[in-house]
Scaffold this active site. Structure first.
Site, PDB file in Angstrom:
ATOM      1  N   ASP A  62      45.252  37.496  45.759  1.00  0.00           N
ATOM      2  CA  ASP A  62      45.155  36.355  44.856  1.00  0.00           C
ATOM      3  C   ASP A  62      44.401  36.681  43.569  1.00  0.00           C
ATOM      4  O   ASP A  62      43.852  35.794  42.912  1.00  0.00           O
ATOM      5  CB  ASP A  62      44.497  35.153  45.548  1.00  0.00           C
ATOM      6  CG  ASP A  62      45.313  34.648  46.727  1.00  0.00           C
ATOM      7  OD1 ASP A  62      46.567  34.704  46.643  1.00  0.00           O
ATOM      8  OD2 ASP A  62      44.718  34.202  47.725  1.00  0.00           O
ATOM      9  N   ARG A  63      44.360  37.951  43.212  1.00  0.00           N
ATOM     10  CA  ARG A  63      43.683  38.421  41.997  1.00  0.00           C
ATOM     11  C   ARG A  63      42.174  38.153  42.030  1.00  0.00           C
ATOM     12  O   ARG A  63      41.525  38.122  40.985  1.00  0.00           O
ATOM     13  CB  ARG A  63      44.306  37.793  40.733  1.00  0.00           C
ATOM     14  CG  ARG A  63      45.767  38.180  40.514  1.00  0.00           C
ATOM     15  CD  ARG A  63      45.913  39.697  40.452  1.00  0.00           C
ATOM     16  NE  ARG A  63      47.236  40.139  40.043  1.00  0.00           N
ATOM     17  CZ  ARG A  63      48.176  40.600  40.887  1.00  0.00           C
ATOM     18  NH1 ARG A  63      47.932  40.610  42.183  1.00  0.00           N
ATOM     19  NH2 ARG A  63      49.322  41.032  40.438  1.00  0.00           N
TER      20      ARG A  63
END
Length: 211
Positions: free
Chosen positions: A189-190
């Site tokens: 999810d970065r």
């Protein structure tokens, strides 16, 4: 590539404060070993960025050839664009990217030339063909044809046919001494793990950064 193209999810690992060595160069050595064991094509490849007299940046991939004297060693022709730019402004940045490990390391600092003795010692370990290339290439200058380059290599081979190839006077090493080093581990999810080492009077300070 379309803006809505699939994106890779980083799930390989994580990075915590307890994982970090007190010195960023020791931490870099650990990650270089991991990159080697991961069978990266060029685990020691790093993008080196410099600036010209007008402050315009340029970047290229070079090979890290050693970690010593508190910095990162690389070698080049002193007439190359990067060497000329470093002579005008010694500030530089380097970046390693290991896709199989989902890791990045960024290094910022100043660059100085290595001693002639250090350059000579490394040059003596280079393959014979690479030694001849260092004599034959006028790195970064215009070249009329491939035949011209091959002719210069043949001339160098004939010139040094009777003995070892000496260090060219126009070729040698540089040392990038870091002032900042960031270690980046990709996460899902970065929400990546990022830690920045900053040089201080009493050693290194480390802080976690937002992804």
């Amino acid at each position: 590539m379309a803006a809505d193209a699939p994106r890779r999810a980083y799930r390989w690992g994580r990075l915590e404060p307890a994982d970090l060595a007190p010195d960023p160069l020791r931490q870099l050595e650990r990650w270089l070993v991991d990159a080697l064991e991961a069978a990266m094509l060029e685990p020691n490849a790093m993008t080196l960025a410099t600036v010209d007299a007008d402050g315009r940046p340029s970047a290229r991939v070079v090979l890290l050839k050693g970690i010593a004297e508190g910095g990162l060693e690389f070698f080049t022709n002193y007439g190359s664009r990067k060497a000329v730019e470093l002579a005008g402004d010694p500030h530089a940045a380097a970046c390693f990217w290991w896709d199989r490990l989902e890791r990045q390391v960024r290094v910022e600092g100043t660059v100085t030339r290595l001693s002639e003795g250090a350059s000579r010692a490394y040059f003596a370990r280079r393959p014979y063909g690479s030694q001849l290339a260092a004599w034959a290439s006028r790195q970064s200058r215009p070249l009329q044809s491939r035949e011209e380059l091959e002719r210069r290599v043949a001339e160098a081979r004939e010139r040094f046919a009777e003995g070892p190839v000496p260090l060219p006077p126009h070729w040698g090493g540089f040392l990038l001494r870091p002032e900042r080093v960031e270690f980046w581990q990709g996460r899902e999810d970065r929400l990546h793990d990022r830690f920045m080492y900053r040089r201080a009077a009493d050693g290194w300070q480390v802080e976690r950064l937002y992804p």
